[in-house]
Motif scaffolding. Structure first.
Motif, PDB file in Angstrom:
ATOM      1  N   TYR A  42       0.928  -1.122  -0.046  1.00 20.68           N
ATOM      2  CA  TYR A  42       0.082   0.074   0.024  1.00 20.68           C
ATOM      3  C   TYR A  42       0.994   1.332  -0.002  1.00 20.68           C
ATOM      4  CZ  TYR A  42      -3.731  -3.370   1.328  1.00 20.68           C
ATOM      5  OH  TYR A  42      -4.881  -4.394   1.302  1.00 20.68           O
ATOM      6  N   VAL A  43       1.699   1.234   0.765  1.00 24.52           N
ATOM      7  CA  VAL A  43       2.831   2.441   0.907  1.00 24.52           C
ATOM      8  C   VAL A  43       3.482   2.673  -0.227  1.00 24.52           C
ATOM      9  CG1 VAL A  43       4.873   3.554   1.858  1.00 24.52           C
ATOM     10  CG2 VAL A  43       3.168   2.310   3.439  1.00 24.52           C
ATOM     11  N   LEU A  44       3.879   1.585  -1.190  1.00 24.88           N
ATOM     12  CA  LEU A  44       4.793   1.715  -2.448  1.00 24.88           C
ATOM     13  C   LEU A  44       3.821   2.146  -3.501  1.00 24.88           C
ATOM     14  CD1 LEU A  44       7.083   1.118  -4.005  1.00 24.88           C
ATOM     15  CD2 LEU A  44       6.572  -1.150  -4.273  1.00 24.88           C
ATOM     16  N   ILE A  45       2.437   1.740  -3.523  1.00 25.30           N
ATOM     17  CA  ILE A  45       1.557   2.298  -4.378  1.00 25.30           C
ATOM     18  C   ILE A  45       1.223   3.807  -4.144  1.00 25.30           C
ATOM     19  CG2 ILE A  45      -1.156   2.299  -5.029  1.00 25.30           C
ATOM     20  CD1 ILE A  45      -0.964  -0.625  -4.443  1.00 25.30           C
ATOM     21  N   GLU A  68     -10.693   2.893  -4.992  1.00 26.94           N
ATOM     22  CA  GLU A  68      -9.604   1.842  -4.872  1.00 26.94           C
ATOM     23  C   GLU A  68      -9.412   1.765  -3.214  1.00 26.94           C
ATOM     24  OE1 GLU A  68      -9.247   4.536  -6.906  1.00 26.94           O
ATOM     25  OE2 GLU A  68      -8.240   4.138  -8.826  1.00 26.94           O
ATOM     26  N   LEU A  69      -9.289   2.694  -2.588  1.00 25.93           N
ATOM     27  CA  LEU A  69      -9.177   2.801  -1.093  1.00 25.93           C
ATOM     28  C   LEU A  69     -10.207   1.959  -0.225  1.00 25.93           C
ATOM     29  CD1 LEU A  69      -7.393   6.188  -0.334  1.00 25.93           C
ATOM     30  CD2 LEU A  69      -6.167   3.924  -0.332  1.00 25.93           C
ATOM     31  N   SER A  70     -11.274   2.218  -0.922  1.00 28.53           N
ATOM     32  CA  SER A  70     -12.483   1.362  -0.119  1.00 28.53           C
ATOM     33  C   SER A  70     -12.433   0.127  -0.229  1.00 28.53           C
ATOM     34  CB  SER A  70     -13.894   1.972  -0.707  1.00 28.53           C
ATOM     35  OG  SER A  70     -14.046   1.745  -1.870  1.00 28.53           O
ATOM     36  N   THR A  71     -11.443  -0.418  -1.205  1.00 33.03           N
ATOM     37  CA  THR A  71     -11.676  -2.138  -1.277  1.00 33.03           C
ATOM     38  C   THR A  71     -10.175  -2.511  -0.847  1.00 33.03           C
ATOM     39  OG1 THR A  71     -10.514  -1.706  -3.770  1.00 33.03           O
ATOM     40  CG2 THR A  71     -12.769  -1.797  -3.410  1.00 33.03           C
ATOM     41  N   MET A  72      -9.371  -1.625  -0.047  1.00 41.22           N
ATOM     42  CA  MET A  72      -8.161  -2.135   0.222  1.00 41.22           C
ATOM     43  C   MET A  72      -8.089  -1.853   1.666  1.00 41.22           C
ATOM     44  SD  MET A  72      -6.002  -0.030  -2.792  1.00 41.22           S
ATOM     45  CE  MET A  72      -4.612  -0.060  -2.171  1.00 41.22           C
ATOM     46  N   ILE A 171     -21.488  -4.832  17.950  1.00 44.16           N
ATOM     47  CA  ILE A 171     -20.479  -4.003  17.541  1.00 44.16           C
ATOM     48  C   ILE A 171     -19.967  -4.271  16.157  1.00 44.16           C
ATOM     49  CG2 ILE A 171     -18.389  -2.611  17.990  1.00 44.16           C
ATOM     50  CD1 ILE A 171     -18.974  -2.897  20.963  1.00 44.16           C
ATOM     51  N   ASN A 172     -19.421  -5.339  15.899  1.00 45.21           N
ATOM     52  CA  ASN A 172     -18.918  -5.752  14.603  1.00 45.21           C
ATOM     53  C   ASN A 172     -19.785  -5.564  13.635  1.00 45.21           C
ATOM     54  OD1 ASN A 172     -16.276  -6.209  15.587  1.00 45.21           O
ATOM     55  ND2 ASN A 172     -16.517  -8.297  15.942  1.00 45.21           N
ATOM     56  N   ASN A 173     -21.192  -5.964  14.029  1.00 46.54           N
ATOM     57  CA  ASN A 173     -22.283  -5.773  12.667  1.00 46.54           C
ATOM     58  C   ASN A 173     -22.412  -4.463  12.391  1.00 46.54           C
ATOM     59  OD1 ASN A 173     -22.569  -8.623  12.859  1.00 46.54           O
ATOM     60  ND2 ASN A 173     -24.366  -8.597  14.106  1.00 46.54           N
ATOM     61  N   ARG A 174     -22.348  -3.492  13.372  1.00 46.01           N
ATOM     62  CA  ARG A 174     -22.558  -2.106  13.235  1.00 46.01           C
ATOM     63  C   ARG A 174     -21.371  -1.547  12.371  1.00 46.01           C
ATOM     64  NH1 ARG A 174     -25.906   0.275  17.239  1.00 46.01           N
ATOM     65  NH2 ARG A 174     -27.575  -1.448  17.349  1.00 46.01           N
ATOM     66  N   MET A 175     -20.119  -2.216  12.513  1.00 48.90           N
ATOM     67  CA  MET A 175     -18.765  -1.536  11.699  1.00 48.90           C
ATOM     68  C   MET A 175     -18.836  -2.170  10.454  1.00 48.90           C
ATOM     69  SD  MET A 175     -16.988   0.273  13.795  1.00 48.90           S
ATOM     70  CE  MET A 175     -18.578   0.674  14.489  1.00 48.90           C
ATOM     71  N   CYS A 176     -19.470  -3.269  10.206  1.00 50.91           N
ATOM     72  CA  CYS A 176     -19.609  -4.054   8.854  1.00 50.91           C
ATOM     73  C   CYS A 176     -20.451  -3.253   7.960  1.00 50.91           C
ATOM     74  CB  CYS A 176     -19.854  -5.360   9.102  1.00 50.91           C
ATOM     75  SG  CYS A 176     -20.274  -6.334   7.491  1.00 50.91           S
ATOM     76  N   ALA A 177     -21.468  -2.619   8.530  1.00 50.83           N
ATOM     77  CA  ALA A 177     -22.517  -1.831   7.953  1.00 50.83           C
ATOM     78  C   ALA A 177     -21.624  -0.335   7.703  1.00 50.83           C
ATOM     79  CB  ALA A 177     -23.567  -1.388   8.784  1.00 50.83           C
ATOM     80  N   LEU A 178     -20.918  -0.014   8.511  1.00 52.23           N
ATOM     81  CA  LEU A 178     -20.430   1.268   8.252  1.00 52.23           C
ATOM     82  C   LEU A 178     -19.130   1.139   7.086  1.00 52.23           C
ATOM     83  CD1 LEU A 178     -19.590   2.898  11.746  1.00 52.23           C
ATOM     84  CD2 LEU A 178     -21.495   3.391  10.036  1.00 52.23           C
ATOM     85  N   VAL A 179     -18.553   0.070   7.006  1.00 54.30           N
ATOM     86  CA  VAL A 179     -17.685  -0.340   5.959  1.00 54.30           C
ATOM     87  C   VAL A 179     -18.312  -0.102   4.568  1.00 54.30           C
ATOM     88  CG1 VAL A 179     -16.137  -1.986   4.873  1.00 54.30           C
ATOM     89  CG2 VAL A 179     -15.859  -1.354   7.487  1.00 54.30           C
ATOM     90  N   LYS A 180     -19.667  -1.031   4.623  1.00 56.61           N
ATOM     91  CA  LYS A 180     -20.254  -1.074   3.367  1.00 56.61           C
ATOM     92  C   LYS A 180     -20.878   0.408   2.926  1.00 56.61           C
ATOM     93  CE  LYS A 180     -22.085  -4.123   0.548  1.00 56.61           C
ATOM     94  NZ  LYS A 180     -21.222  -5.059  -0.066  1.00 56.61           N
ATOM     95  N   TYR A 181     -21.083   1.170   3.876  1.00 58.35           N
ATOM     96  CA  TYR A 181     -21.540   2.629   3.682  1.00 58.35           C
ATOM     97  C   TYR A 181     -20.618   3.238   3.020  1.00 58.35           C
ATOM     98  CZ  TYR A 181     -23.718   7.102   4.156  1.00 58.35           C
ATOM     99  OH  TYR A 181     -24.134   8.112   3.775  1.00 58.35           O
ATOM    100  N   SER A 182     -19.212   3.337   3.602  1.00 56.71           N
ATOM    101  CA  SER A 182     -18.195   3.892   3.187  1.00 56.71           C
ATOM    102  C   SER A 182     -17.887   3.598   1.697  1.00 56.71           C
ATOM    103  CB  SER A 182     -16.810   3.466   3.873  1.00 56.71           C
ATOM    104  OG  SER A 182     -16.350   2.491   3.582  1.00 56.71           O
ATOM    105  N   LYS A 183     -18.194   2.453   1.111  1.00 54.92           N
ATOM    106  CA  LYS A 183     -17.992   2.248  -0.313  1.00 54.92           C
ATOM    107  C   LYS A 183     -18.967   3.006  -1.110  1.00 54.92           C
ATOM    108  CE  LYS A 183     -16.115  -2.472   0.448  1.00 54.92           C
ATOM    109  NZ  LYS A 183     -16.118  -3.815   0.227  1.00 54.92           N
ATOM    110  N   PHE A 184     -20.287   3.089  -0.495  1.00 52.93           N
ATOM    111  CA  PHE A 184     -21.357   3.831  -1.071  1.00 52.93           C
ATOM    112  C   PHE A 184     -20.812   5.449  -1.201  1.00 52.93           C
ATOM    113  CE2 PHE A 184     -24.959   6.612   0.325  1.00 52.93           C
ATOM    114  CZ  PHE A 184     -25.589   6.694  -0.960  1.00 52.93           C
ATOM    115  N   ALA A 185     -20.756   6.040   0.007  1.00 58.72           N
ATOM    116  CA  ALA A 185     -20.133   7.223   0.133  1.00 58.72           C
ATOM    117  C   ALA A 185     -18.935   7.427  -0.586  1.00 58.72           C
ATOM    118  CB  ALA A 185     -20.213   7.742   1.603  1.00 58.72           C
TER     119      ALA A 185
END
Length: 378
Positions: A42-45, A68-72, A171-185
């Motif tokens: 990631y740092v090299l990219i 790209e960052l949302s998938t890494m 908590i992990n379920n909530r975080m999983c939803a936020l990660v999904k939302y981050s891809k949308f946003a």
């Protein structure tokens, strides 16, 4: 994302020196080979593509590479850690994270964003009705504490949930939803998952006797559709949202390719005896098309779940055993009794990790007690 082949030699001397120094630092910290490898990539990219190695350069890079960052996973943390290492203003010292105060209501702008996110889920992923509602609840919960979706507020929201003594899995379920939302946003975030101890309650799975009693009860009904629904669930191990996509023709054909959890495709097989019975039932009743139909059209996940519980109530079977996923567990346990091939079972269930499948090797309380009494004879 299509990764290019990155060559350290084409970078300027300062970037080369900073990069090699950072790799040495990672090694001295006792990081795992996997963590070092991912951070190095990631740092090299970043070093190859950023126009300037600075805080402002990083912000421009982040804006230009949001998708790209949302998938890494971990890329943002790795880059920030690198910038901290070379001393460009990001401090490695951990700041105390403050929890958030709950607001009186969610603003109209964020309510609209939540609705747009759910619409995006319908088109971009194959999420079940239950998953969509879970995500809706999680994102609304976030916006009931924060007006803006960003990394800082996500960290503070996590702190808030932890202070509320919420279960780690929730908590992990909530975080999983936020990660999904981050891809949308298109706003990449880095999320720290709370450690949990995965354990399946093998006591809340129908017994063979209960399963046979359910089949006998459903088979004598004038409408035998539920009889076949239960047999399909118990002999395929399908998730509810996968099961709800089936047609009568799928079962009659003996196999089907379904898109399951995580948008992964897998082959699903049906018993030869079930296949033949369904063909005859289709001829007898004229059944075609969507498998799980209610009085007014295709049944919802909730409607089917209520049906399951009502069948169990009639036979005094505990409600904790009467849900679609319990019959997925039932299938797994029965399969392992006949065939100890956990790898093959993982493929049939659509598990990406064998660790998940290994849970089914656990014995129930009654099985443990029986084995104890059989073996402890001294």
């Amino acid at each position: 994302m299509q990764y290019k082949y990155y060559n350290l030699l084409i970078m300027d001397t300062d970037r080369q020196n900073n990069y090699t120094g950072y790799l040495g630092y990672l090694s001295s910290c006792g990081a795992t080979y996997r963590k070092i490898g991912l951070a190095a990539k990631y740092v090299l990219i970043f070093l190859e593509e950023a126009d300037e190695i600075s805080r402002r350069g990083y912000q421009r890079y982040k804006r230009g590479h949001a998708s790209e960052l949302s998938t890494m996973p971990g890329a943002t943390d790795a880059i920030l850690d690198f910038l901290s290492f070379i001393g460009v203003g990001y401090s490695r010292a951990k700041r105390k994270v403050k929890s958030l105060e709950k607001k009186e209501d969610i603003c109209a702008r964020n309510e609209k964003k939540v609705n747009e996110f759910i619409e995006w889920l319908d088109t971009e992923s194959d999420a079940s009705e239950r998953t969509r509602e879970t995500y809706r609840f999680a994102i609304r919960s976030f916006f009931s504490y924060a007006d803006e979706f960003n990394q800082e507020n996500v960290k503070r929201f996590l702190k808030t949930l932890e202070e509320q003594k919420m279960k780690p899995a929730t908590i992990n379920n909530r975080m999983c939803a936020l990660v999904k939302y981050s891809k949308f946003a298109k706003k990449p975030i880095s999320v720290k998952r709370v450690k949990t101890q995965r354990r399946l309650s093998t006591d809340n799975i129908p017994t063979e006797k209960e399963y046979q009693a359910l089949l006998a009860y459903l088979k004598q009904k004038p409408n035998r559709d539920p009889y076949y629904w239960l047999r399909i669930l118990a002999t395929t191990g399908l998730r509810l949202h996968e099961f709800m996509k089936l047609s009568w023709e799928d079962v009659a054909n003996g196999e089907v390719v379904l898109k399951g959890k995580g948008s992964k495709f897998r082959q699903v097989f049906f018993q030869k005896s079930l296949q033949q019975e369904v063909r005859e039932y289709m001829k007898e009743t004229g059944r075609t098309g969507h498998l799980c139909m209610g009085k007014y059209g295709p049944m919802t996940d909730k409607g089917f779940s209520e049906r399951l519980k009502s069948w169990g109530d009639h036979l005094d079977i505990a409600r904790s055993k009467m849900h679609a996923h319990a019959f997925r567990h039932f299938f797994a346990k029965q399969y392992l009794k006949k065939n100890k091939d956990v790898t093959q079972l993982a493929e049939l269930l659509g598990h990406s990790s064998l660790d998940t499948t290994m849970i089914y090797l656990q014995k129930s309380h009654d099985e443990q007690k029986r084995d104890f009494n059989r073996n402890v004879t001294w």
